[in-house]
Design an enzyme around this catalytic site. Structure first.
Site, PDB file in Angstrom:
ATOM      1  N   GLU A 158       0.852  -1.179   0.000  1.00  0.00           N
ATOM      2  CA  GLU A 158       0.000   0.000   0.000  1.00  0.00           C
ATOM      3  C   GLU A 158       0.895   1.239   0.000  1.00  0.00           C
ATOM      4  OE1 GLU A 158      -1.657  -1.430   4.165  1.00  0.00           O
ATOM      5  OE2 GLU A 158      -2.277   0.603   3.797  1.00  0.00           O
ATOM      6  N   CYS A 174      -3.457  -3.782   3.966  1.00  0.00           N
ATOM      7  CA  CYS A 174      -2.474  -4.743   4.494  1.00  0.00           C
ATOM      8  C   CYS A 174      -2.737  -6.173   4.035  1.00  0.00           C
ATOM      9  CB  CYS A 174      -2.457  -4.696   6.021  1.00  0.00           C
ATOM     10  SG  CYS A 174      -2.214  -3.052   6.671  1.00  0.00           S
ATOM     11  N   HIS A 205      -2.254 -10.452  11.541  1.00  0.00           N
ATOM     12  CA  HIS A 205      -1.744  -9.163  11.082  1.00  0.00           C
ATOM     13  C   HIS A 205      -1.408  -8.356  12.344  1.00  0.00           C
ATOM     14  CE1 HIS A 205      -1.180  -5.319   9.353  1.00  0.00           C
ATOM     15  NE2 HIS A 205      -2.299  -4.820   9.855  1.00  0.00           N
TER      16      HIS A 205
HETATM   17  N1  CAA Z   1       0.367   2.566  30.617  1.00  0.00           N
HETATM   18  C1  CAA Z   1      -0.011   1.381  30.082  1.00  0.00           C
HETATM   19  N2  CAA Z   1      -0.941   1.273  29.117  1.00  0.00           N
HETATM   20  C2  CAA Z   1      -1.482   2.419  28.636  1.00  0.00           C
HETATM   21  C3  CAA Z   1      -1.131   3.690  29.138  1.00  0.00           C
HETATM   22  C4  CAA Z   1      -0.156   3.739  30.171  1.00  0.00           C
HETATM   23  N3  CAA Z   1       0.246   4.889  30.698  1.00  0.00           N
HETATM   24  N4  CAA Z   1      -1.842   4.621  28.468  1.00  0.00           N
HETATM   25  C5  CAA Z   1      -2.633   3.964  27.577  1.00  0.00           C
HETATM   26  N5  CAA Z   1      -2.408   2.640  27.688  1.00  0.00           N
HETATM   27  C6  CAA Z   1      -3.027   1.572  26.907  1.00  0.00           C
HETATM   28  C7  CAA Z   1      -4.521   1.735  26.704  1.00  0.00           C
HETATM   29  O1  CAA Z   1      -5.267   1.227  27.783  1.00  0.00           O
HETATM   30  C8  CAA Z   1      -4.726   0.984  25.406  1.00  0.00           C
HETATM   31  O2  CAA Z   1      -4.769  -0.405  25.668  1.00  0.00           O
HETATM   32  P1  CAA Z   1      -6.140  -1.233  25.344  1.00  0.00           P
HETATM   33  O3  CAA Z   1      -6.361  -1.070  23.869  1.00  0.00           O
HETATM   34  O4  CAA Z   1      -5.811  -2.623  25.730  1.00  0.00           O
HETATM   35  O5  CAA Z   1      -7.208  -0.586  26.143  1.00  0.00           O
HETATM   36  C9  CAA Z   1      -3.438   1.224  24.642  1.00  0.00           C
HETATM   37  O6  CAA Z   1      -2.474   1.646  25.605  1.00  0.00           O
HETATM   38  C10 CAA Z   1      -3.572   2.335  23.608  1.00  0.00           C
HETATM   39  O7  CAA Z   1      -4.090   3.454  24.241  1.00  0.00           O
HETATM   40  P2  CAA Z   1      -5.176   4.376  23.534  1.00  0.00           P
HETATM   41  O8  CAA Z   1      -6.252   3.529  22.934  1.00  0.00           O
HETATM   42  O9  CAA Z   1      -5.574   5.426  24.468  1.00  0.00           O
HETATM   43  O10 CAA Z   1      -4.242   4.979  22.376  1.00  0.00           O
HETATM   44  P3  CAA Z   1      -4.572   5.958  21.209  1.00  0.00           P
HETATM   45  O11 CAA Z   1      -5.889   6.634  21.387  1.00  0.00           O
HETATM   46  O12 CAA Z   1      -3.368   6.807  21.083  1.00  0.00           O
HETATM   47  O13 CAA Z   1      -4.731   5.030  19.922  1.00  0.00           O
HETATM   48  C11 CAA Z   1      -4.322   3.419  18.244  1.00  0.00           C
HETATM   49  C12 CAA Z   1      -4.108   3.774  19.713  1.00  0.00           C
HETATM   50  C13 CAA Z   1      -5.809   3.481  17.917  1.00  0.00           C
HETATM   51  C14 CAA Z   1      -3.830   1.996  18.021  1.00  0.00           C
HETATM   52  C15 CAA Z   1      -3.508   4.426  17.375  1.00  0.00           C
HETATM   53  O14 CAA Z   1      -2.142   4.230  17.599  1.00  0.00           O
HETATM   54  C16 CAA Z   1      -3.780   4.303  15.874  1.00  0.00           C
HETATM   55  O15 CAA Z   1      -4.703   4.904  15.343  1.00  0.00           O
HETATM   56  N6  CAA Z   1      -2.935   3.483  15.132  1.00  0.00           N
HETATM   57  C17 CAA Z   1      -3.101   3.282  13.699  1.00  0.00           C
HETATM   58  C18 CAA Z   1      -4.285   2.395  13.354  1.00  0.00           C
HETATM   59  C19 CAA Z   1      -4.105   0.962  13.756  1.00  0.00           C
HETATM   60  O16 CAA Z   1      -3.012   0.473  13.960  1.00  0.00           O
HETATM   61  N7  CAA Z   1      -5.238   0.224  13.857  1.00  0.00           N
HETATM   62  C20 CAA Z   1      -5.200  -1.188  14.157  1.00  0.00           C
HETATM   63  C21 CAA Z   1      -6.337  -1.934  13.471  1.00  0.00           C
HETATM   64  S1  CAA Z   1      -6.424  -1.513  11.720  1.00  0.00           S
HETATM   65  C22 CAA Z   1      -5.172  -2.430  10.995  1.00  0.00           C
HETATM   66  O17 CAA Z   1      -4.672  -3.336  11.570  1.00  0.00           O
HETATM   67  C23 CAA Z   1      -4.695  -2.024   9.637  1.00  0.00           C
HETATM   68  C24 CAA Z   1      -3.380  -1.350   9.761  1.00  0.00           C
HETATM   69  O18 CAA Z   1      -2.331  -1.977   9.735  1.00  0.00           O
HETATM   70  C25 CAA Z   1      -3.356   0.094   9.917  1.00  0.00           C
END
Ligand code: CAA
Length: 421
Positions: free
Chosen positions: A81, A113, A247
């Site tokens: 991609e 992906c 994945h």
């Molecule tokens: N200590 C320990 N853990 C902590 C923490 C701390 N201080 N603060 C937060 N966390 C944990 C949260 O509890 C959460 O864990 P859970 O999911 O188990 O609840 C984790 O850390 C992430 O925290 P947030 O959800 O608050 O993080 P975020 O809002 O910044 O978003 C994300 C995380 C959505 C993955 C973001 O990084 C993102 O958008 N990434 C790109 C999209 C992606 O990877 N999506 C995955 C599915 S789609 C796919 O797979 C296709 C692809 O390749 C893109």
């Protein structure tokens, strides 16, 4: 008829950052990246390392490590991609760089992906059709995951490529070609408009879409298995598997996926903090986590992430894994997904170079956040600067495959010091 994986190799950029340092620079608690996402390090591509260069690096390593004759390849499929042209495919450059013969079918697949898994499915079907007549299939997954600086996606970037050789001599893994399960649905969870270099994403929604696709592909797999008379209605799909691979946009996502798979098999959701949830996490630590070391230190490599995990598994697999099954789940946003199973071949452990991925990781160079941001900025402007040559020395590179910039609106590459125009 035996069909499957004869060889596998990967390539990654020469530089990486430490996720603790990224957290510090962004004012985030490091535990969020390290434990919350499960990511320790992140690969950083320099302006001379694009998706073609990484694909060529992986392909050349595959040919060298598994003694592949380029003329034995009659089908080359690139899943990506991170395309480099609206018309010309990465497969076209790769065909030249790997010295493949003219009587070869080549193309690129885009389905986020999922593209490389789609390529593997095409390759397996081609071999099954009998039309390969002794020739082999090369599938290359190559990607550079880029999100906006300071965005929540930034911690889930990465870059790399995996090359897979499919044939009738599955020295590593024998594919279960009789059953597969798919899922597709139009969802706007992650996309990259034509003029954008960085992905747009609805992060939390994308997690839900991934898990819904896992459920859909798993149910289709099971229904197909029963319809084909190869599975019982009540049979567990993953029970016999020595490894359950997914994945991996980030390590924690694979944990969510594994728990979801166990819930599907159990027929109910597990309450958080319940003993059954704790047991599911333990099972993840036994059958998935050991094979995510490479993913945790490279980051998301979109099409290649699942296959990085497969390579990690094959390198550390012991004799006990021989003859046992694996499950593989591929998810591509947008979305398309597939669930398949495979079997570890006799002799697989002999063919993999023990711990070579750790040697490769150790050879990378750690850079600071300032240098990472400098590289990201240079990559953003790179393809628009007509006639400018990007010198590998500036980025402290030692690799043999290089992207040098654009001349006459054509991309210029070099291999082993020789310029390809
Ligand atoms: N200590 C320990 N853990 C902590 C923490 C701390 N201080 N603060 C937060 N966390 C944990 C949260 O509890 C959460 O864990 P859970 O999911 O188990 O609840 C984790 O850390 C992430 O925290 P947030 O959800 O608050 O993080 P975020 O809002 O910044 O978003 C994300 C995380 C959505 C993955 C973001 O990084 C993102 O958008 N990434 C790109 C999209 C992606 O990877 N999506 C995955 C599915 S789609 C796919 O797979 C296709 C692809 O390749 C893109």
């Amino acid at each position: 008829m035996q069909i499957g994986l004869e060889g596998i190799a990967f390539d990654i950029p020469e530089h990486f950052i430490d996720m603790r340092e990224l957290a510090g620079a962004r004012g985030v608690d490091p535990a969020k990246y390290l434990q919350g996402l499960g990511q320790l390090e992140m690969a950083v591509a320099s302006p001379c390392e694009d998706s073609v260069v990484l694909a060529a690096g992986a392909g050349r390593r595959l040919f060298a490590n598994f003694d592949v004759d380029p003329s034995s390849i009659s089908l080359l499929i690139v899943g990506t991609e991170t395309g480099i042209d609206h018309s010309l495919s990465i497969a076209s450059y790769l065909h030249l760089m790997l010295g493949l013969s003219d009587d070869c079918r080549i193309f690129e697949i885009k389905q986020a992906c999922y593209g490389a898994m789609a390529g593997v499915a095409m390759g397996i079907n081609y071999l099954l059709s009998g039309k390969a007549l002794g020739k082999k299939v090369l599938v290359v997954a190559t990607d550079i995951a880029r999100y906006g600086q300071g965005s929540s996606g930034e911690a889930t970037q990465g870059a790399g490529a995996v090359a897979l050789l499919l044939s009738h001599q599955p020295r590593l893994v024998e594919w279960e070609a009789r059953i597969d399960g798919y899922y597709a649905r139009h969802v706007m969870d992650f996309w990259r408009p034509l003029d954008a270099q960085e992905a747009c994403v609805e992060g939390h929604y994308s997690i839900d879409c991934y898990l819904a696709a896992l459920e859909g592909a798993y149910r289709h797999y099971k229904a197909n298995g029963v319809r084909a008379g190869l599975m019982e209605v009540k049979e567990d799909v993953q029970k016999r598997c020595v490894a359950c691979l997914y994945h991996v946009p980030y390590v924690k996502m694979a944990q969510k996926a594994h728990i979801k798979l166990l819930e599907l098999e159990a027929g109910c959701a597990f309450e958080k903090e319940s003993p059954v949830f704790a047991a599911a996490r333990e099972d993840f630590c036994r059958r998935t986590l050991p094979f995510l070391e490479l993913n945790s230190r490279v980051g998301n490599v979109y099409t290649a992430s699942l296959f990085l995990s497969l390579l990690n598994f094959l390198e550390i697999a012991t004799q006990e894994a021989v003859g046992k099954e694996l499950s593989l789940f591929s998810y591509g946003s947008g979305c398309g997904a597939e669930f398949v199973r495979a079997r570890v071949s006799v002799g697989a452990t002999k063919w993999m170079q023990k711990d070579s991925f750790r040697t490769r990781l150790a050879a990378r160079r750690l850079i600071g956040i300032g240098r990472y941001e400098e590289m990201a900025t240079a990559c953003r402007g790179r393809d628009k600067e007509e006639g400018r040559v990007y010198l590998p020395e500036k980025w402290n590179l030692t690799r043999s495959e290089l992207y040098l910039g654009v001349k006459g609106r054509k991309r210029v590459y070099a291999i082993d010091g020789k310029i390809l125009e």
